[in-house]
Design a protein around this motif. Structure first.
Motif, PDB file in Angstrom:
ATOM      1  N   ILE A 241       3.135  -6.108   1.258  1.00 13.19           N
ATOM      2  CA  ILE A 241       2.326  -6.390   0.070  1.00 13.19           C
ATOM      3  C   ILE A 241       0.871  -6.353   0.528  1.00 13.19           C
ATOM      4  N   ILE A 242       0.090  -5.466  -0.055  1.00 13.42           N
ATOM      5  CA  ILE A 242      -1.290  -5.235   0.369  1.00 13.42           C
ATOM      6  C   ILE A 242      -2.226  -5.543  -0.784  1.00 13.42           C
ATOM      7  N   SER A 243      -3.218  -6.388  -0.515  1.00 12.00           N
ATOM      8  CA  SER A 243      -4.231  -6.726  -1.516  1.00 12.00           C
ATOM      9  C   SER A 243      -5.573  -6.178  -1.075  1.00 12.00           C
ATOM     10  N   THR A 244      -6.213  -5.396  -1.933  1.00 10.32           N
ATOM     11  CA  THR A 244      -7.516  -4.804  -1.614  1.00 10.32           C
ATOM     12  C   THR A 244      -8.688  -5.640  -2.114  1.00 10.32           C
ATOM     13  N   GLY A 245      -8.398  -6.714  -2.853  1.00 11.62           N
ATOM     14  CA  GLY A 245      -9.458  -7.482  -3.500  1.00 11.62           C
ATOM     15  C   GLY A 245      -9.644  -7.076  -4.943  1.00 11.62           C
ATOM     16  N   PHE A 246      -9.284  -5.821  -5.246  1.00  6.41           N
ATOM     17  CA  PHE A 246      -9.366  -5.312  -6.612  1.00  6.41           C
ATOM     18  C   PHE A 246      -7.983  -5.083  -7.205  1.00  6.41           C
ATOM     19  N   ASP A 247      -7.021  -4.791  -6.350  1.00  6.98           N
ATOM     20  CA  ASP A 247      -5.677  -4.490  -6.818  1.00  6.98           C
ATOM     21  C   ASP A 247      -4.679  -4.889  -5.736  1.00  6.98           C
ATOM     22  N   THR A 248      -3.428  -5.051  -6.127  1.00  7.36           N
ATOM     23  CA  THR A 248      -2.355  -5.379  -5.200  1.00  7.36           C
ATOM     24  C   THR A 248      -1.246  -4.349  -5.362  1.00  7.36           C
ATOM     25  N   PHE A 249      -0.783  -3.826  -4.239  1.00 10.04           N
ATOM     26  CA  PHE A 249       0.306  -2.864  -4.298  1.00 10.04           C
ATOM     27  C   PHE A 249       1.237  -3.094  -3.110  1.00 10.04           C
ATOM     28  N   GLY A 250       2.363  -2.431  -3.125  1.00 10.29           N
ATOM     29  CA  GLY A 250       3.352  -2.623  -2.078  1.00 10.29           C
ATOM     30  C   GLY A 250       3.838  -1.313  -1.490  1.00 10.29           C
ATOM     31  N   LEU A 251       4.387  -1.403  -0.288  1.00 11.41           N
ATOM     32  CA  LEU A 251       5.027  -0.276   0.377  1.00 11.41           C
ATOM     33  C   LEU A 251       6.406  -0.723   0.845  1.00 11.41           C
ATOM     34  N   LEU A 252       7.420   0.014   0.467  1.00 17.38           N
ATOM     35  CA  LEU A 252       8.773  -0.237   0.936  1.00 17.38           C
ATOM     36  C   LEU A 252       9.198   0.914   1.841  1.00 17.38           C
ATOM     37  N   SER A 253      10.015   0.620   2.846  1.00 15.27           N
ATOM     38  CA  SER A 253      10.559   1.692   3.669  1.00 15.27           C
ATOM     39  C   SER A 253      11.979   1.354   4.088  1.00 15.27           C
ATOM     40  N   LEU A 254      12.814   2.373   4.120  1.00 14.89           N
ATOM     41  CA  LEU A 254      14.193   2.251   4.556  1.00 14.89           C
ATOM     42  C   LEU A 254      14.520   3.448   5.432  1.00 14.89           C
ATOM     43  N   GLY A 255      15.286   3.220   6.489  1.00 17.17           N
ATOM     44  CA  GLY A 255      15.658   4.332   7.352  1.00 17.17           C
ATOM     45  C   GLY A 255      16.455   3.856   8.541  1.00 17.17           C
ATOM     46  N   PRO A 272       5.726   3.942  -2.127  1.00 15.08           N
ATOM     47  CA  PRO A 272       4.674   3.107  -2.710  1.00 15.08           C
ATOM     48  C   PRO A 272       5.172   2.453  -4.002  1.00 15.08           C
ATOM     49  N   ILE A 273       5.104   1.138  -4.106  1.00 17.21           N
ATOM     50  CA  ILE A 273       5.625   0.437  -5.282  1.00 17.21           C
ATOM     51  C   ILE A 273       4.733   0.646  -6.493  1.00 17.21           C
ATOM     52  N   MET A 274       3.437   0.793  -6.272  1.00 13.39           N
ATOM     53  CA  MET A 274       2.514   0.844  -7.407  1.00 13.39           C
ATOM     54  C   MET A 274       2.831   2.000  -8.352  1.00 13.39           C
ATOM     55  N   THR A 275       3.493   3.051  -7.842  1.00 14.90           N
ATOM     56  CA  THR A 275       3.802   4.191  -8.711  1.00 14.90           C
ATOM     57  C   THR A 275       4.924   3.889  -9.685  1.00 14.90           C
ATOM     58  N   LEU A 276       5.752   2.852  -9.381  1.00 12.71           N
ATOM     59  CA  LEU A 276       6.879   2.567 -10.252  1.00 12.71           C
ATOM     60  C   LEU A 276       6.432   2.084 -11.621  1.00 12.71           C
ATOM     61  N   GLY A 277       5.341   1.285 -11.647  1.00 13.03           N
ATOM     62  CA  GLY A 277       4.869   0.755 -12.904  1.00 13.03           C
ATOM     63  C   GLY A 277       4.271   1.821 -13.802  1.00 13.03           C
ATOM     64  N   ASP A 278       3.926   2.959 -13.233  1.00  9.51           N
ATOM     65  CA  ASP A 278       3.356   4.051 -14.016  1.00  9.51           C
ATOM     66  C   ASP A 278       4.413   5.067 -14.439  1.00  9.51           C
ATOM     67  N   GLY A 279       5.664   4.774 -14.149  1.00  8.55           N
ATOM     68  CA  GLY A 279       6.739   5.677 -14.532  1.00  8.55           C
ATOM     69  C   GLY A 279       6.830   6.913 -13.669  1.00  8.55           C
ATOM     70  N   PHE A 280       6.203   6.872 -12.483  1.00  9.95           N
ATOM     71  CA  PHE A 280       6.221   8.032 -11.591  1.00  9.95           C
ATOM     72  C   PHE A 280       6.673   7.574 -10.222  1.00  9.95           C
ATOM     73  N   PHE A 281       7.596   8.314  -9.621  1.00 11.08           N
ATOM     74  CA  PHE A 281       8.182   7.916  -8.357  1.00 11.08           C
ATOM     75  C   PHE A 281       8.018   9.017  -7.319  1.00 11.08           C
ATOM     76  N   PHE A 282       7.618   8.633  -6.107  1.00 10.74           N
ATOM     77  CA  PHE A 282       7.669   9.580  -5.003  1.00 10.74           C
ATOM     78  C   PHE A 282       7.863   8.803  -3.710  1.00 10.74           C
ATOM     79  N   ALA A 283       8.342   9.484  -2.693  1.00  6.73           N
ATOM     80  CA  ALA A 283       8.592   8.874  -1.392  1.00  6.73           C
ATOM     81  C   ALA A 283       8.064   9.806  -0.305  1.00  6.73           C
ATOM     82  N   VAL A 284       7.498   9.213   0.732  1.00  7.22           N
ATOM     83  CA  VAL A 284       6.943   9.970   1.850  1.00  7.22           C
ATOM     84  C   VAL A 284       7.913   9.879   3.024  1.00  7.22           C
ATOM     85  N   PRO A 285       8.343  11.003   3.585  1.00 11.42           N
ATOM     86  CA  PRO A 285       9.269  10.954   4.719  1.00 11.42           C
ATOM     87  C   PRO A 285       8.569  10.475   5.992  1.00 11.42           C
ATOM     88  N   TRP A 286       9.323   9.767   6.839  1.00 12.48           N
ATOM     89  CA  TRP A 286       8.841   9.314   8.145  1.00 12.48           C
ATOM     90  C   TRP A 286       9.724   9.944   9.209  1.00 12.48           C
TER      91      TRP A 286
END
Length: 296
Positions: A241-255, A272-286
Motif C-alpha cells: 500500500i503506497i501513499s504519495t500524499g495526494f493519492d493511495t494505491f496498491g500493488l499486488l504480486s503472485l508467483g 496495480p490495484i488502482m486500475t481496478l476502480g477504473d474498470g481497467f485491469f492489467f498485470a506486469v510480468p516479473w
C-alpha cells in the motif's frame, strides 16, 4: 472509497496467509545431524552417521537402510540442515531466502556469502554477507549503454536480528540511491518483521521513501510471504500500500521461485490495484534469477 478497498484487499491477503503463519508458529523441529556423502565413483547417499571409526562410516539412509562406506572412497561429506532433507530426499537450498521478488525479509545472508540478482536483464544487484547480522547490496540499471542516458545506482545496507531463532526475525535498512548523469538522491528507510523460517515465512514491513532531501509523511506498507511447495519450488507473494500524499494505491504480486541446481528463477505477475476502480485491469510480468557466488 479507494482507501476502504485497499484495506479490505490487504485484510483478505492477511487472512490468506494467516494459516501459514499459524503453522509456522507451531512448528518445532528437532535437530538431527544428517549428512550428504559423495563417493569417488559418483554415488551420493543421504542419512545419519550411526558409527564411525578410522576406516569406515556406517550411514543410516531412508532408501537403502544401513550402508557401510570406506573413508578412502569418500569424496566429500556435507552436513545438511533438517529443512534440507524431507523423507530422505534432498531439498535444494533457497539461493535468495532473504528476499521475496524484491523486498527484503528479516533474515540475513551468512558472512562471506554473495549472490547476484538480475531482473529483465537491466536490473542488476549484488548482495554481500559481512557479519551474522549485517549485509549490504549494490545495484545498477545500466542505462548509460543507451547513448549515455542517466543511470540509477544504489546501495542497500541491512541489519538482521534473530529474536527467536528460525521463528521470528527483525530487520532494518536503507536503500540509498542516486542517478548518475541527472537527478538527485533517492531511497527508502525501512523496517521488517518476519515470522517463520527461511522456507516458510510471512513479513510485515514499513518504509519511508525520500527524494532530494524530502521524506514521505506516510509509510509504504508491505505484506509478503514465501511458502515452500516441494524440493525445487516456492510460492511467493509481495504486496504494497503506497501513499504519495495526494493519492493511495496498491500493488499486488503472485508467483513463484523455481530452483534449478543452485540458481533461483523467479516469475510472477504484478497487479496495480488502482486500475481496478477504473474498470481497467492489467498485470506486469516479473522474470528474474538469482545466482549464489560466495562460499556456502
Amino acid at each position: 472509497m479507494k482507501s476502504g478497498f485497499f484495506f479490505f484487499a490487504f485484510l483478505f491477503l492477511g487472512l490468506l496467509i494467516l494459516p501459514f503463519t499459524v503453522t509456522i508458529a507451531q512448528e518445532v523441529q528437532d535437530e538431527i545431524l544428517t549428512y550428504r556423502i559423495k563417493t569417488k565413483d559418483g554415488n551420493e547417499f543421504i542419512g545419519q552417521i550411526i558409527l564411525e571409526d578410522e576406516e569406515k562410516i556406517v550411514l543410516e539412509t531412508e532408501k537403502f537402510g544401513e550402508i557401510s562406506i570406506r573413508k578412502s572412497d569418500i569424496q566429500s561429506r556435507t552436513l545438511l540442515s533438517s529443512s534440507q532433507v524431507v523423507n530422505g530426499q534432498l531439498w535444494f537450498e533457497n539461493p535468495q531466502a532473504t528476499r521475496y521478488f524484491f523486498s527484503p525479509n528479516g533474515y540475513g545472508i551468512k558472512p562471506g556469502e554473495t549472490y547476484y540478482q538480475n531482473v529483465w536483464v537491466f536490473f542488476n544487484q549484488f548482495t554481500f554477507g559481512i557479519t551474522e547480522n549485517f549485509s549490504f547490496s549494490a545495484g545498477m540499471v545500466p542505462l548509460f549503454l543507451f547513448a549515455g542516458a542517466p543511470t540509477p545506482v544504489w546501495l542497500n545496507p541491512k541489519f538482521s536480528i534473530p529474536v527467536v531463532k528460525d521463528k521470528y526475525n527483525v530487520g532494518a535498512g536503507a536503500l540509498l540511491g542516486t542517478v548518475i548523469g541527472g537527478g538527485g538522491a533517492f531511497g527508502v528507510l525501512y523496517g521488517v518483521n518476519t515470522i517463520g523460517n527461511r522456507d516458510k515465512n510471512f513479513t510485515l514491513g514499513l518504509g519511508w521513501g525520500f527524494s532530494d532531501g524530502r521524506i514521505a509523511s506516510s509509510p509504504t506498507v508491505s505484506l509478503s510471504g514465501m511458502v515452500r511447495t516441494g524440493p525445487k519450488g516456492y510460492f511467493l507473494t509481495e504486496n504494497y500500500i503506497i501513499s504519495t500524499g495526494f493519492d493511495t494505491f496498491g500493488l499486488l504480486s503472485l508467483g513463484g521461485r523455481r530452483l534449478i541446481s543452485n540458481v533461483g528463477l523467479d516469475y510472477g505477475l504484478i497487479i496495480p490495484i488502482m486500475t481496478l476502480g477504473d474498470g481497467f485491469f492489467f498485470a506486469v510480468p516479473w522474470l528474474g534469477f538469482t545466482v549464489p557466488i560466495g562460499k556456502k
